[in-house]
Scaffold this motif. Sequence first.
Motif, mmCIF file in Angstrom:
data_model
loop_
_atom_site.group_PDB
_atom_site.id
_atom_site.type_symbol
_atom_site.label_atom_id
_atom_site.label_comp_id
_atom_site.label_asym_id
_atom_site.label_seq_id
_atom_site.Cartn_x
_atom_site.Cartn_y
_atom_site.Cartn_z
ATOM 1 N N TRP A 57 -0.216 -16.245 18.024
ATOM 2 C CA TRP A 57 -1.340 -16.976 18.606
ATOM 3 C C TRP A 57 -2.346 -17.390 17.535
ATOM 4 N N CYS A 58 -2.576 -16.536 16.573
ATOM 5 C CA CYS A 58 -3.591 -16.802 15.540
ATOM 6 C C CYS A 58 -3.158 -17.883 14.557
ATOM 7 N N ASP A 59 -1.891 -18.052 14.338
ATOM 8 C CA ASP A 59 -1.387 -19.026 13.369
ATOM 9 C C ASP A 59 -1.279 -20.395 14.033
ATOM 10 N N PRO A 60 -1.975 -21.441 13.556
ATOM 11 C CA PRO A 60 -2.727 -21.531 12.293
ATOM 12 C C PRO A 60 -4.238 -21.504 12.498
ATOM 13 N N ARG A 61 -4.727 -20.870 13.536
ATOM 14 C CA ARG A 61 -6.157 -20.867 13.818
ATOM 15 C C ARG A 61 -6.941 -20.098 12.751
ATOM 16 N N LYS A 62 -8.202 -20.482 12.575
ATOM 17 C CA LYS A 62 -9.151 -19.739 11.759
ATOM 18 C C LYS A 62 -10.168 -19.106 12.700
ATOM 19 N N LEU A 63 -10.265 -17.793 12.654
ATOM 20 C CA LEU A 63 -11.071 -17.077 13.631
ATOM 21 C C LEU A 63 -12.378 -16.575 13.043
ATOM 22 N N VAL A 64 -13.434 -16.717 13.840
ATOM 23 C CA VAL A 64 -14.736 -16.123 13.563
ATOM 24 C C VAL A 64 -14.965 -15.029 14.596
ATOM 25 N N GLY A 65 -15.348 -13.848 14.133
ATOM 26 C CA GLY A 65 -15.607 -12.741 15.036
ATOM 27 C C GLY A 65 -17.062 -12.649 15.438
ATOM 28 N N VAL A 66 -17.299 -12.242 16.666
ATOM 29 C CA VAL A 66 -18.644 -11.912 17.139
ATOM 30 C C VAL A 66 -18.576 -10.501 17.694
ATOM 31 N N MET A 67 -19.247 -9.557 17.030
ATOM 32 C CA MET A 67 -19.281 -8.169 17.457
ATOM 33 C C MET A 67 -20.678 -7.840 17.978
ATOM 34 N N GLY A 68 -20.719 -7.010 18.997
ATOM 35 C CA GLY A 68 -22.010 -6.632 19.557
ATOM 36 C C GLY A 68 -21.833 -5.678 20.721
ATOM 37 N N GLY A 69 -22.927 -5.157 21.215
ATOM 38 C CA GLY A 69 -22.886 -4.105 22.214
ATOM 39 C C GLY A 69 -22.550 -4.578 23.613
ATOM 40 N N HIS A 70 -22.090 -3.632 24.429
ATOM 41 C CA HIS A 70 -21.739 -3.928 25.807
ATOM 42 C C HIS A 70 -22.960 -3.920 26.724
ATOM 43 N N ALA A 71 -24.110 -3.493 26.214
ATOM 44 C CA ALA A 71 -25.267 -3.258 27.076
ATOM 45 C C ALA A 71 -26.079 -4.519 27.369
#
Length: 288
Positions: A57-71
């Motif tokens: 699925w990831c190939d050939p995409r370029k991914l940016v992550g967004v991390m953060g809390g569930h609250a």
Amino acid sequence: MRSRDGLYRPEELYDATPYSTSSDARAYQWSSEDRSPDALLTRALHDESIDQALGRWCDPRKLVGVMGGHAAERGSQEYADATRLGRTLGATHTVATGGGPGAMEAANLGASLAEADDAAVDEALGVLAEVPSFRPSVDAWVDAAWRARALCPTPSPNLGVPTWFYGHEPPNVFATSIAKYFRNAQREAILLMICDAGIVFLPGAGGTVQEIFQDACENYYATGDKVAPMVLVGRRYWTETLPAWQLLTALARGRAMEDHVHLVDTVDEAAALLNRPPVSRPSAPDAR
């Protein structure tokens, strides 16, 4: 539960109501109760098949992550900001999150609406604000999400990578593809590794702090052309409330990653830093 040829769709996990009868809830219950050798082997094979499907699925995409809390609750400014971040990043990259509620849901929502107009975004946020949290009712929370999702029949592709280890936190329905794992350690490593265009860290607690320094470890051992940006949002939060910034910059000093760690106050500043040509990211073995 079995091996798979592809990632999950939200409709597969939420295939029945009430939520307690859904595939997602039943998988969590099974993984919590059945510790037999056959069950452990089945879960290992399942997670390996998710690995393989995610790679395709990831190939050939370029991914940016967004991390953060569930609250972060729907209807809050924090939730709206994460939605705006996901939408802005989604216009130029594929957005990946931990796939859960809170800031993760908001970023997936924004990414799914990357090509929608402002009115659609505002309407979706209004619908979701009617049910701020998955507590006390997952069913009400999911129902509001489906109503909001219906406002955009063709959402932009984006990714959620949740885990049944945190099965008490339901996955959000705005990730168009879901790589759900049983083993959280495997899931965390994969999620951070695939974000080859960088990661934004919104305010969070233990899980987000873990992700900051797990990602920092990858960048610490990477060569200059393999470092991916790290952007922490919230100067006061990351220097006073949870002072991760001081340790992160001390760790980065003198390393190739030093110029690639950033502390900003707004999601707009974070998006501006990451909306640049992406760089390559090492695989886990090459980073050691």
